[in-house]
Design a protein around this motif. Structure first.
Motif, PDB file in Angstrom:
ATOM      1  N   LEU A 190       4.836   7.270  -2.961  1.00  0.00           N
ATOM      2  CA  LEU A 190       4.712   5.950  -3.589  1.00  0.00           C
ATOM      3  C   LEU A 190       4.571   4.858  -2.543  1.00  0.00           C
ATOM      4  N   HIS A 191       5.310   4.969  -1.452  1.00  0.00           N
ATOM      5  CA  HIS A 191       5.166   4.003  -0.366  1.00  0.00           C
ATOM      6  C   HIS A 191       3.743   4.043   0.195  1.00  0.00           C
ATOM      7  N   HIS A 192       3.188   5.269   0.342  1.00  0.00           N
ATOM      8  CA  HIS A 192       1.832   5.415   0.868  1.00  0.00           C
ATOM      9  C   HIS A 192       0.816   4.782  -0.077  1.00  0.00           C
ATOM     10  N   TYR A 193       0.981   5.007  -1.374  1.00  0.00           N
ATOM     11  CA  TYR A 193       0.071   4.405  -2.347  1.00  0.00           C
ATOM     12  C   TYR A 193       0.115   2.890  -2.256  1.00  0.00           C
ATOM     13  N   ASP A 194       1.285   2.358  -1.998  1.00  0.00           N
ATOM     14  CA  ASP A 194       1.425   0.902  -1.840  1.00  0.00           C
ATOM     15  C   ASP A 194       0.719   0.431  -0.579  1.00  0.00           C
ATOM     16  N   GLU A 195       0.900   1.176   0.494  1.00  0.00           N
ATOM     17  CA  GLU A 195       0.325   0.777   1.781  1.00  0.00           C
ATOM     18  C   GLU A 195      -1.198   0.769   1.755  1.00  0.00           C
ATOM     19  N   ILE A 196      -1.811   1.689   0.990  1.00  0.00           N
ATOM     20  CA  ILE A 196      -3.278   1.733   0.951  1.00  0.00           C
ATOM     21  C   ILE A 196      -3.841   0.917  -0.203  1.00  0.00           C
TER      22      ILE A 196
END
Length: 255
Positions: free
Chosen positions: A19-25
């Motif tokens: 979820l953090h990765h989805y936010d970052e991209i």
């Protein structure tokens, strides 16, 4: 109402890190933050996550998913309809894959129904070529006859089936050695008996199917060997069986 990242991760089955990765991209940026600065997901965010995960499960890359879910021409309901259509296609593909695997499993189980000692006792020196089960699945696996086949599984059933085959071959050789032509009554009667033998195994063997099977006896030595073992074969016996089968079909009014 906002949902913390840990709870969203638990609901969706993905990790917090994902979820953090989805936010970052920029694929899924939560709509809010808590007073302490933590991510807070709205109901709309959860709907978007559902779409993302569905497309990901269908094999789309994250870049492609971003373009799909951000397409202004597709609303949430249209996304659901599109996902349903894609899922139905995937279900059909997976179903076909499962059926194919099941057919190979069945072929393997049939081939492994007897121990090597039992196979020798039933069939003597004869044994099917390596990889034949898989070849049979590729050729016949999608046919109703394959799905309905009543294959012998016990040693006793194989012994009985082998006795029937041997008796039929003995009588065939008598006819062949007598010089009777393939369209003689005796030869055609044996062809009809062979068709019924196949029908008992397949569940059904009409004249077109019988002609197709008999054609392989004339062109494929492996197939002929299953019916007439090499020591019993005569020159041209595969063609003789084929011709008798065709003559029998014609006698029955099948052209």
């Amino acid at each position: 109402m906002g949902y913390p990242v840990g709870k969203v991760a638990a609901w969706s089955g993905v990790t917090v890190r994902t979820l953090h990765h989805y936010d970052e991209i920029g694929l899924l940026s939560p709509g809010g933050r808590t007073g302490a600065g933590y991510r807070s997901y709205s109901d709309e965010d959860l709907d978007r996550l559902q779409r993302i995960l569905c497309y990901r499960e269908l094999g789309f890359g994250l870049d492609a998913i971003a373009k799909i879910v951000d397409d202004p021409g597709i609303d949430a309901l249209e996304h659901l309809r599109r996902q349903r259509e894609l899922l139905e296609g995937r279900i059909g593909e997976l179903t076909r894959m499962v059926e194919s695997v099941d057919r190979v499993i069945t072929a393997k189980e049939v081939g492994g129904a007897l121990t090597p000692e039992e196979k020798f006792e039933v069939f003597g020196e004869f044994h099917e070529p390596e990889g034949y089960a898989e070849q049979a699945v590729r050729r016949w696996g999608d046919t109703p006859q394959w799905r309905e086949a009543a294959v012998p599984l016990s040693k006793e059933e194989w012994i009985e089936a082998e006795k029937v085959r041997q008796d039929w071959v003995r009588r065939l050789l008598d006819v062949v050695d007598s010089g009777a032509p393939a369209d003689s009554d005796r030869a055609m009667d044996l062809a009809e008996e062979h068709r019924r033998m196949l029908a008992a195994f397949m569940g059904e063997c009409g004249y077109p199917m019988h002609r197709e099977v008999a054609g392989m006896y004339a062109t494929e030595p492996v197939q002929l060997g299953f019916l007439v073992r090499a020591p019993d074969q005569r020159p041209g016996i595969g063609e003789y069986i084929r011709d008798a089968v065709h003559a029998n079909a014609a006698r029955a009014g099948e052209r």
